[in-house]
Design a protein around this motif. Structure first.
Motif, PDB file in Angstrom:
ATOM      1  N   ASN A   1       0.869  -1.179   0.000  1.00 33.23           N
ATOM      2  CA  ASN A   1       0.000   0.000   0.000  1.00 33.23           C
ATOM      3  C   ASN A   1       0.903   1.225   0.000  1.00 33.23           C
ATOM      4  O   ASN A   1       1.466   1.581   1.023  1.00 33.23           O
ATOM      5  CB  ASN A   1      -0.889  -0.040   1.261  1.00 33.23           C
ATOM      6  CG  ASN A   1      -1.729   1.219   1.418  1.00 33.23           C
ATOM      7  OD1 ASN A   1      -1.791   2.055   0.514  1.00 33.23           O
ATOM      8  ND2 ASN A   1      -2.366   1.351   2.571  1.00 33.23           N
TER       9      ASN A   1
ATOM     10  N   LYS B   1       0.125   4.271  -0.357  1.00 34.28           N
ATOM     11  CA  LYS B   1      -0.540   5.461   0.207  1.00 34.28           C
ATOM     12  C   LYS B   1      -0.307   6.673  -0.719  1.00 34.28           C
ATOM     13  O   LYS B   1      -0.171   6.495  -1.919  1.00 34.28           O
ATOM     14  CB  LYS B   1      -0.076   5.693   1.643  1.00 34.28           C
ATOM     15  CG  LYS B   1      -0.235   4.418   2.496  1.00 34.28           C
ATOM     16  CD  LYS B   1      -0.123   4.626   3.968  1.00 34.28           C
ATOM     17  CE  LYS B   1      -0.290   3.292   4.680  1.00 34.28           C
ATOM     18  NZ  LYS B   1      -0.232   3.408   6.130  1.00 34.28           N
TER      19      LYS B   1
ATOM     20  N   HIS C   1      -9.673   0.754   4.880  1.00 38.19           N
ATOM     21  CA  HIS C   1      -8.403   1.082   5.543  1.00 38.19           C
ATOM     22  C   HIS C   1      -8.676   2.109   6.646  1.00 38.19           C
ATOM     23  O   HIS C   1      -9.502   3.011   6.475  1.00 38.19           O
ATOM     24  CB  HIS C   1      -7.395   1.631   4.525  1.00 38.19           C
ATOM     25  CG  HIS C   1      -6.022   1.721   5.098  1.00 38.19           C
ATOM     26  ND1 HIS C   1      -5.656   2.714   5.968  1.00 38.19           N
ATOM     27  CD2 HIS C   1      -4.939   0.907   4.969  1.00 38.19           C
ATOM     28  CE1 HIS C   1      -4.395   2.515   6.348  1.00 38.19           C
ATOM     29  NE2 HIS C   1      -3.942   1.427   5.753  1.00 38.19           N
TER      30      HIS C   1
ATOM     31  N   GLU D   1      -7.151   4.624   7.614  1.00 37.69           N
ATOM     32  CA  GLU D   1      -6.960   6.039   7.248  1.00 37.69           C
ATOM     33  C   GLU D   1      -8.186   6.575   6.515  1.00 37.69           C
ATOM     34  O   GLU D   1      -8.553   7.735   6.665  1.00 37.69           O
ATOM     35  CB  GLU D   1      -5.674   6.198   6.414  1.00 37.69           C
ATOM     36  CG  GLU D   1      -4.440   6.020   7.298  1.00 37.69           C
ATOM     37  CD  GLU D   1      -3.219   5.456   6.597  1.00 37.69           C
ATOM     38  OE1 GLU D   1      -3.146   5.488   5.362  1.00 37.69           O
ATOM     39  OE2 GLU D   1      -2.325   4.958   7.320  1.00 37.69           O
TER      40      GLU D   1
ATOM     41  N   GLU E   1      -5.488  -5.002  10.481  1.00 39.44           N
ATOM     42  CA  GLU E   1      -4.487  -3.957  10.679  1.00 39.44           C
ATOM     43  C   GLU E   1      -4.789  -3.203  11.970  1.00 39.44           C
ATOM     44  O   GLU E   1      -5.599  -2.257  11.960  1.00 39.44           O
ATOM     45  CB  GLU E   1      -4.515  -2.973   9.507  1.00 39.44           C
ATOM     46  CG  GLU E   1      -4.192  -3.599   8.169  1.00 39.44           C
ATOM     47  CD  GLU E   1      -3.656  -2.558   7.191  1.00 39.44           C
ATOM     48  OE1 GLU E   1      -2.528  -2.722   6.727  1.00 39.44           O
ATOM     49  OE2 GLU E   1      -4.357  -1.570   6.930  1.00 39.44           O
TER      50      GLU E   1
ATOM     51  N   ALA F   1      -0.600  -0.113  15.289  1.00 35.75           N
ATOM     52  CA  ALA F   1       0.620  -0.671  14.685  1.00 35.75           C
ATOM     53  C   ALA F   1       0.924  -0.042  13.330  1.00 35.75           C
ATOM     54  O   ALA F   1       2.017  -0.228  12.791  1.00 35.75           O
ATOM     55  CB  ALA F   1       0.469  -2.190  14.522  1.00 35.75           C
ATOM     56  N   ILE F   2      -0.022   0.722  12.775  1.00 32.41           N
ATOM     57  CA  ILE F   2       0.169   1.246  11.420  1.00 32.41           C
ATOM     58  C   ILE F   2       1.097   2.455  11.440  1.00 32.41           C
ATOM     59  O   ILE F   2       0.797   3.468  12.083  1.00 32.41           O
ATOM     60  CB  ILE F   2      -1.185   1.633  10.782  1.00 32.41           C
ATOM     61  CG1 ILE F   2      -2.046   0.384  10.588  1.00 32.41           C
ATOM     62  CG2 ILE F   2      -0.965   2.336   9.448  1.00 32.41           C
ATOM     63  CD1 ILE F   2      -3.413   0.651  10.016  1.00 32.41           C
ATOM     64  N   GLY F   3       2.211   2.312  10.754  1.00 34.75           N
ATOM     65  CA  GLY F   3       3.148   3.426  10.616  1.00 34.75           C
ATOM     66  C   GLY F   3       3.837   3.831  11.906  1.00 34.75           C
ATOM     67  O   GLY F   3       4.478   4.877  11.963  1.00 34.75           O
TER      68      GLY F   3
ATOM     69  N   SER G   1       3.231  -1.985  10.419  1.00 37.51           N
ATOM     70  CA  SER G   1       4.680  -2.040  10.680  1.00 37.51           C
ATOM     71  C   SER G   1       5.271  -3.428  10.423  1.00 37.51           C
ATOM     72  O   SER G   1       6.178  -3.869  11.137  1.00 37.51           O
ATOM     73  CB  SER G   1       4.994  -1.569  12.102  1.00 37.51           C
ATOM     74  OG  SER G   1       4.603  -0.222  12.271  1.00 37.51           O
ATOM     75  N   CYS G   2       4.752  -4.084   9.421  1.00 37.22           N
ATOM     76  CA  CYS G   2       5.349  -5.353   8.982  1.00 37.22           C
ATOM     77  C   CYS G   2       6.553  -4.988   8.108  1.00 37.22           C
ATOM     78  O   CYS G   2       6.452  -4.148   7.210  1.00 37.22           O
ATOM     79  CB  CYS G   2       4.310  -6.133   8.187  1.00 37.22           C
ATOM     80  SG  CYS G   2       4.877  -7.755   7.668  1.00 37.22           S
TER      81      CYS G   2
ATOM     82  N   ILE H   1       1.376  -4.116   3.381  1.00 38.32           N
ATOM     83  CA  ILE H   1       2.599  -3.451   3.800  1.00 38.32           C
ATOM     84  C   ILE H   1       2.589  -1.995   3.370  1.00 38.32           C
ATOM     85  O   ILE H   1       2.417  -1.697   2.184  1.00 38.32           O
ATOM     86  CB  ILE H   1       3.830  -4.135   3.125  1.00 38.32           C
ATOM     87  CG1 ILE H   1       3.702  -5.674   3.104  1.00 38.32           C
ATOM     88  CG2 ILE H   1       5.129  -3.662   3.749  1.00 38.32           C
ATOM     89  CD1 ILE H   1       3.701  -6.333   4.453  1.00 38.32           C
ATOM     90  N   GLY H   2       2.804  -1.085   4.310  1.00 34.91           N
ATOM     91  CA  GLY H   2       2.873   0.334   3.986  1.00 34.91           C
ATOM     92  C   GLY H   2       4.324   0.742   3.759  1.00 34.91           C
ATOM     93  O   GLY H   2       4.888   0.572   2.683  1.00 34.91           O
ATOM     94  N   GLY H   3       4.944   1.270   4.803  1.00 34.57           N
ATOM     95  CA  GLY H   3       6.297   1.834   4.700  1.00 34.57           C
ATOM     96  C   GLY H   3       7.289   0.925   3.993  1.00 34.57           C
ATOM     97  O   GLY H   3       8.057   1.383   3.128  1.00 34.57           O
TER      98      GLY H   3
HETATM   99  P1  PGA Z   1       2.673   0.316   7.624  1.00 32.31           P
HETATM  100  O1  PGA Z   1       1.223   0.510   6.952  1.00 32.31           O
HETATM  101  O2  PGA Z   1       3.244  -0.968   7.083  1.00 32.31           O
HETATM  102  O3  PGA Z   1       3.453   1.519   7.215  1.00 32.31           O
HETATM  103  O4  PGA Z   1       2.447   0.248   9.117  1.00 32.31           O
HETATM  104  C1  PGA Z   1       0.369  -0.575   6.714  1.00 32.31           C
HETATM  105  C2  PGA Z   1      -0.934  -0.109   6.120  1.00 32.31           C
HETATM  106  O5  PGA Z   1      -1.422   0.961   6.495  1.00 32.31           O
HETATM  107  O6  PGA Z   1      -1.517  -0.791   5.247  1.00 32.31           O
END
Ligand code: PGA
Length: 253
Positions: free
Chosen positions: A9, A11, A92, A94, A164, A168-170, A210-211, A230-232
């Motif tokens: 992802n 973003k 999601h 966000e 998610e 834990a996100i970001g 944050s995976c 997976i984001g970052g």
């Molecule tokens: P992250 O984001 O891996 O940066 O925590 C995951 C997501 O929001 O899908």
């Protein structure tokens, strides 16, 4: 056998040239056998990425449930389908938080995606205060009940679920393998109650939050974790390459 999926992802990141470059790099990664890879670039670059993607699938981070009409600024599921986009993120955190998307709207989006043959990745997960007060299982169950579990089995089986936890996100604060497995096993048990054992066994449930290359192997080894959103770590091909590599999926299994 359920799918193993690693989805990036992106973003609202990257310039157009960076997005094309990253797409090319991800497309040429050494992907482990049986692992499906998706990227979710910003909508503006989805067609560019689609044109470059031969080994990976391209999805959209959002879409509107109506097919066409006076909905300024929106893009419909029907338009995604026309453009050859394979999948869409729905729910999601966000989108829920910054754009006020509630369970009822997400239900409509899910139905529209399925009606147009776009694979929905339905995201659920609790905020920190719900984790801390201990009601996280009930919270996630109600997200699923209000947006997803009304689907007939023949439609539900096309949905990918992604757990998610918002905390834990970001944040760099990944869920522990015990926390992830507890929730994933619970989600699978609710799917089984609703749709039966076979569909539950075939449902892909991804972990997100944050995976990264340092923790993916342990998370993917959990019995009920079927991959990651997976984001970052999806923004750098070198990091993402670890997540899609055969070794990350096999050594602990
Ligand atoms: P992250 O984001 O891996 O940066 O925590 C995951 C997501 O929001 O899908």
């Amino acid at each position: 056998m359920r799918s193993k999926i690693v989805a990036g992802n992106w973003k609202m990141n990257l310039s157009q040239s960076e997005a094309k470059q990253l797409c090319k790099e991800v497309n040429s990664l050494n992907i482990g056998s049986g692992i499906e890879v998706y990227i979710f670039p910003p909508m503006l670059y989805a067609s560019d990425c689609k044109a470059l993607a031969t080994n990976i699938k391209v999805g959209a981070q959002n879409a509107y449930p109506k097919d066409s009409g006076a909905y300024t600024g929106e893009v419909s599921m029907w338009q995604l389908k026309e453009a050859g986009i394979a999948a869409v993120l729905i729910g999601h955190s966000e989108r829920r938080e910054y754009f006020g998307e509630d369970n009822a709207l997400l239900k409509n989006k899910l139905e529209a995606a399925l009606a147009h043959g776009i694979k929905p990745f339905f995201c659920c997960g609790e905020p920190l205060e719900i984790r801390q007060n201990g009601t996280f299982l009930e919270y996630v169950k109600s997200q699923l009940e209000e947006s997803v579990f009304h689907l007939p089995a023949s439609e539900f089986e096309k949905v990918v679920l992604a757990y998610e936890p918002i905390w834990a996100i970001g944040t760099g604060q990944t869920a522990s393998t015990e926390q992830a497995e507890e929730m994933h096993a619970a989600i699978r048990s609710w799917v089984e109650e609703k749709y039966g054992k076979e569909i539950a066994e075939n449902t892909a449930i991804l972990y997100g939050g944050s995976c990264n290359p340092g923790n993916a192997q342990a998370l993917f080894a959990c019995e009920n974790v079927d991959g990651g959103l997976i984001g970052g770590a999806s923004l750098k091909a070198a990091d993402f390459s670890v997540l899609v590599a055969e070794e990350t999926w096999t050594i602990l299994n």
